[in-house]
Design a protein around this motif. Sequence first.
Motif, short mmCIF file in Angstrom:
data_model
loop_
_atom_site.label_atom_id
_atom_site.label_comp_id
_atom_site.label_asym_id
_atom_site.label_seq_id
_atom_site.Cartn_x
_atom_site.Cartn_y
_atom_site.Cartn_z
N CYS A 55 0.85 -1.18 0.00
CA CYS A 55 0.00 0.00 0.00
C CYS A 55 0.89 1.23 0.00
O CYS A 55 1.76 1.38 0.88
N ILE A 107 0.30 4.09 1.02
CA ILE A 107 0.07 4.99 2.16
C ILE A 107 0.69 4.41 3.43
O ILE A 107 1.49 5.06 4.10
N CYS A 108 0.32 3.15 3.77
CA CYS A 108 0.85 2.57 5.01
C CYS A 108 2.06 1.68 4.78
O CYS A 108 2.67 1.21 5.75
N ARG A 168 -7.23 -7.63 4.86
CA ARG A 168 -7.64 -6.24 4.89
C ARG A 168 -8.21 -5.89 3.53
O ARG A 168 -7.62 -6.20 2.49
N PHE A 211 -4.75 0.46 -3.01
CA PHE A 211 -4.58 0.90 -1.63
C PHE A 211 -5.43 0.02 -0.73
O PHE A 211 -6.37 -0.66 -1.17
N HIS A 212 -5.09 0.09 0.57
CA HIS A 212 -6.00 -0.47 1.57
C HIS A 212 -7.22 0.43 1.65
O HIS A 212 -7.11 1.65 1.54
N CYS A 242 -6.97 2.92 4.49
CA CYS A 242 -5.97 3.98 4.22
C CYS A 242 -6.53 5.02 3.26
O CYS A 242 -6.35 6.23 3.45
N ALA A 278 -9.17 7.16 4.98
CA ALA A 278 -8.55 8.16 5.86
C ALA A 278 -7.96 9.31 5.05
O ALA A 278 -8.05 10.48 5.44
N PHE A 279 -7.37 8.99 3.91
CA PHE A 279 -6.81 10.03 3.05
C PHE A 279 -7.91 10.94 2.52
O PHE A 279 -7.76 12.17 2.49
#
Length: 351
Positions: A284, A286-287, A309, A320-321, A324, A327-328
């Motif tokens: 991912c 992001i994370c 996930r 992406f997750h 994540c 949240a973005f």
Amino acid sequence: MAMRKGSTSKASNKLVINSVAFYDHITRSLLQQGVSLSDPLLGLKRKAPRNPQARGRVEERRLQREEDGEYVLDAAPPPLTLAQKLGLVASPAGRLTEDEWTQVKARSIQQGESSQPCAVCREEFLLQPQVLLSCSHVFHRACVQAFERFSGRRCCPMCRKEQYETRVIHDAAQLFRHQSATRIQACWRGYVARKRYKKLRRSICPKDKRLRRKFFEEKLQELNDSFVRYCHTDTEAFLSDINRSLSSSRRVFQQLERKHVSEPRENDWERIQSQVIQRGVWDCPICLIALCSPSLQTEGDTSSHRPHRPTVLLSCSHVFHQLCLEAFEAFTTESRPSCPVCRSVYHKKLI
């Protein structure tokens, strides 16, 4: 007896006349040399000028004659004495005529007297007063006068000829002016030739490879200098204008993308998913945790026992997750968020 007395009286009269003639000749000769007859030691005495103003006027007239042309410097010869008229003493030689002076000057020019330094001081004549002697030798006028004054006799410093005549000439001055004009013309012609050569070098490309490269480098540098000279000199303002134009262009393109982006179809999602598999990125963005999706299984994921996930696939082929990405999207300020990687408007699909 009477005849003998007459002859004796005639002889005595002739003797008296000859004696008087010799006395007159010797007296005039000594007076011409500046000798005082009252001095028993016959000491030489200098004659003081009677009238300084008259002497100054005479010098001015001499300088004027020097500027006008050539002239004989010696004074007029004294009248003949009685002894010279009677033939008891040799008469002085007559003064040179113009034709004789022309021959003397021609002989001097042939010998190159004016082009050589003065034989007394060994300096060039330049524009200083110059005299030609009747023996065809040339000197500075001041040098000849000093030589006569310190030697106490009137003779040529070169050939020792006595009782010469002097004539003021300007050959050395004319030669110096000619040489000066020649040097000035040579310098000017050299300057013109160098200026023309530099102009040709700036306009005509040379044939040599190294010079040709240098020629084009100079031309490019001139173009750059002219561009910089005509451009705005405030660099900060110029860069800020570029940034503003880029940001405005970026906003326009983003608005166009948001208006014309359509939701992908099923075959489009399959093509996007194949692009993800070809890219081979399984983390991912992001994370930075590995992705776990049934449709995106790899050899490393089959042996792992990580909790599942949910994964989201975007229309721009980035994965992406789900948490994540949500949240973005929650933290973004835009009405329609863009991809965290490529900043493009997207549609998403849960896989």
